[in-house]
Structure formats: structure tokens, C-alpha cells
Write an enzyme that holds these catalytic residues in place. Structure first.
Site, short mmCIF file in Angstrom:
data_model
loop_
_atom_site.label_atom_id
_atom_site.label_comp_id
_atom_site.label_asym_id
_atom_site.label_seq_id
_atom_site.Cartn_x
_atom_site.Cartn_y
_atom_site.Cartn_z
N ARG A 75 31.95 135.73 34.76
CA ARG A 75 31.11 135.81 35.95
C ARG A 75 30.14 134.63 35.92
NH1 ARG A 75 34.31 138.42 38.05
NH2 ARG A 75 34.19 140.51 38.93
N GLU A 82 28.69 132.17 44.40
CA GLU A 82 29.96 131.92 45.09
C GLU A 82 29.86 132.26 46.56
OE1 GLU A 82 33.18 133.87 43.04
OE2 GLU A 82 32.47 133.11 41.11
N HIS A 115 37.49 130.55 41.71
CA HIS A 115 37.67 131.97 41.31
C HIS A 115 39.13 132.41 41.48
CE1 HIS A 115 35.40 136.02 40.83
NE2 HIS A 115 36.60 136.09 40.29
C1 8YV Z 1 38.60 138.59 41.26
C2 8YV Z 1 37.80 139.19 39.02
O1 8YV Z 1 37.28 138.91 41.42
O2 8YV Z 1 38.76 141.31 38.69
C3 8YV Z 1 37.78 140.60 38.55
O3 8YV Z 1 36.73 141.04 38.05
O4 8YV Z 1 36.90 138.46 38.78
C4 8YV Z 1 38.94 138.64 39.77
O5 8YV Z 1 40.06 139.31 39.50
C5 8YV Z 1 39.40 139.53 42.06
O6 8YV Z 1 40.69 139.09 42.02
C6 8YV Z 1 38.97 139.61 43.51
O7 8YV Z 1 39.01 138.34 44.08
#
Ligand code: 8YV
Length: 320
Positions: free
Chosen positions: A238, A267, A285
Site C-alpha cells: 500500500r 492514488e 496498481h
Molecule cells: C487491487 C490489491 O487493489 O487486493 C488488494 O489489496 O491491492 C489489489 O489486488 C485490487 O485488485 C483492486 O483493484
């Protein structure tokens, strides 16, 4: 018919299954819903399928009202969810564990290789039509193979990174607040070190911990100063685990050699100081962004909704 809200488009196969459960409203915006939109659309819903950018807190639960049975997050990370508020409201909260481990580890490893080997920088150089010719010291990077890889966290994704690191003869060290069992350390072939040792010894530091109050800005100016000037930082966890402004200052001053980032503090905004730097690899991401994995994630979120609406235990309920 119960109302099911999906805050961002999902794979068709998942929407079809949700359609069998009730009346489904899917956001058609090419962006996250605003807080106001989220609260308005949630009113009267029995299930919310949320994304990591949606803030799930007491005001949202109140706006949704008494029909709400579950908030099913389409992500493994759930720092966007106030689980205690869900528990207090009697609403299940779920994530999608085990669905994206290998895919995210692949992306982390791609950054672990691409950043020290300057792959993206080389691609940009060629596309920009800049003159180049081979010479012994042209675009030298650092070896990823045989390097010391420092992992912050030792969850499922970190373990999958360890398996990949073995093939590259890396020496893997790790830190997390609670040390893993000796048996697990032996099985994985990893060594536990203190946080400071991890920073000081690693050629590449890769972050694999959740974002919590305790890990926010874990990688700050002081932490970066402990890293070697030849070392790289990789973040697929993150964005807010890293103090982005401090990272930019550290890169400017040569405190570390570069960074590979899949996640950012605000983001989709990326600090301009990161965009200017050739020694930073930026990915929007994409950790879990493959066809198969996104389908698996969506179907897992749907399975949680199905269970909640049928009054069955929710498989991935985050409430303790
Ligand atoms: C994306 C992630 O946020 O699952 C998570 O925690 O960071 C990623 O997989 C998810 O794919 C939504 O975009």
C-alpha cells in the site's frame, strides 16, 4: 428483491452470479464513487461489493441502513474498511484472500528485477530515439541475482516472493513485528532480523505488510537513511506505508539507488518528484491485474455475498 451495489465494474461472470441473487446496480463511472455517491447508492442495499478506494465506515453503514448484510471488498487489503464499525453494526465484512498471491508476487518480482536492471529506463531511451551504442559501462545496473532481499512482512505474498528469490540465489531476510516460527523460517530458508538490520543489510527492500496505523509511513526519512546508497525499495503493498515526500527527497540526495512502485500514497495521483526520476519504475496498481486473477477475486467476493444473503457463515468474514 434485495438490492446489491457494486461500486465499480466487475467481470461479467461475477455480475451474472450476483444477478441471480437480487437487483444489481453496477457503477458505470470510470472512477471510484465519491463519498456522497457511495452513500446515496448504498441506501437500502443488502450487499455492497466495494473496491479498495471506497471508505467503508460508520457513516456509510448508517447511510446503507438496516438491510445491509455484507460489505464484500474486491481486494485482499482491507485498510479501507472499519471492521469494528461493521461488527458493531452486525454487518459482515470480507476480503478475497488466497486469490492473488502468486500474481502479486510475480509483479513484485518483476519490479525486483526491472528496477536494479534499469529495464524501463532502457525502453524509454530507445523509444525516445536517443542515440546509444554498446560500451562496457553503458547503463550499468546492479545484480538482482545473489543479492540480499529484505522482506517487510512474511504473509502469503512474501512467501511466494521467497520461492521466486530461491531461483535467483538471493539471501532472504525478513522483519515483521512478531517473528515467524523457527520451523517456517527453516522451511522457507529466511532469516529474521530487526527492522534496522533489514534496512541496513538489504540490497532490495520489498514491502509486504498491510497498511495499518502502525505501518503508515513505516518507510520514512529515518528508515530510508538507514538503507545503503546502492539499495532499492519495492512497494506492491500500500502506498501510504512509504512517506512519498521523504522518498523523493531520498532519491534526490542519492540516499538510495532507486524504487519500484506499484502503489502510491494518493492514488491515482503520483508525486511529481517520482515521475521525474529515471531510477524509479512506476506501475499503476497492477499487482493483481491479470484476467484469471481478477475473475477469481470477483467470484470469491460473490461467494461471500451469496453466503451472507443466504444467512450462512461468510467464508472470508474479517470480524473476529
Ligand atoms: C487491487 C490489491 O487493489 O487486493 C488488494 O489489496 O491491492 C489489489 O489486488 C485490487 O485488485 C483492486 O483493484
Amino acid at each position: 428483491m434485495v438490492k446489491i451495489i457494486v461500486t465499480r465494474a466487475l467481470p461479467e461472470i461475477a455480475l451474472e452470479r450476483l444477478g441471480a441473487l437480487g437487483e444489481v446496480w453496477v457503477s458505470s463511472y470510470p472512477r471510484p464513487l465519491t463519498v456522497q455517491e457511495l452513500h446515496e447508492t448504498a441506501a437500502g442495499a443488502a450487499a455492497l461489493v466495494t473496491m479498495p478506494m471506497d471508505r467503508v465506515d460508520a457513516p456509510l453503514l448508517a447511510a446503507a441502513g438496516p438491510n445491509l448484510k455484507i460489505v464484500a471488498n474486491f481486494a485482499v487489503g482491507f485498510d479501507n474498511i472499519d471492521v469494528e464499525a461493521c461488527a458493531a453494526a452486525g454487518v459482515a465484512a470480507s476480503n478475497v484472500p488466497d486469490t492473488l498471491v502468486e500474481t502479486t508476487a510475480d509483479l513484485a518480482f518483476a519490479l525486483i528485477l526491472a528496477t536494479p536492471r534499469r529495464i524501463v529506463e532502457g525502453d524509454r531511451l530507445i523509444r525516445a530515439g536517443r542515440p546509444w551504442s554498446w560500451s562496457w559501462d553503458f547503463m550499468l545496473g546492479r545484480d538482482a541475482w545473489g543479492s540480499t532481499l529484505g522482506l517487510v512482512g512474511l504473509g502469503a505474498i512474501a512467501k511466494a516472493v521467497v520461492r521466486r528469490a530461491r531461483g535467483f540465489d538471493m539471501d532472504v531476510i525478513y522483519w515483521k513485528p512478531e517473528r515467524a516460527s523457527e520451523a517456517l523460517e527453516q522451511e522457507l530458508g529466511v532469516r529474521y532480523v530487526t527492522f534496522d538490520e533489514l534496512l541496513e543489510r538489504s540490497d532490495i527492500v520489498s514491502l509486504h505488510c498491510p497498511l495499518t496505523d502502525g505501518t503508515k509511513h513505516l518507510i520514512n526519512a529515518a528508515a530510508l537513511a538507514k538503507m545503503q546508497p546502492t539499495a532499492f525499495l519495492v512497494n506492491t503493498a500500500r502506498g501510504a506505508i512509504v512517506d512519498e515526500a521523504a522518498l523523493v527527497r531520498a532519491l534526490d540526495k542519492g540516499v538510495i539507488a532507486g524504487a519500484g512502485l506499484d502503489v502510491f500514497e494518493r492514488e491515482p495521483v503520483v508525486h511529481p518528484g517520482l515521475k521525474q526520476r529515471a531510477n524509479v519504475v512506476l506501475v499503476p496498481h497492477l499487482g493483481s491485474a491479470t484476467v484469471d486473477t481478477r475473475e477469481r477475486m470477483a467470484l470469491r467476493a460473490v461467494a461471500n455475498v451469496e453466503a451472507a444473503l443466504a444467512g450462512r457463515p461468510v467464508p472470508d468474514d474479517l470480524r473476529s
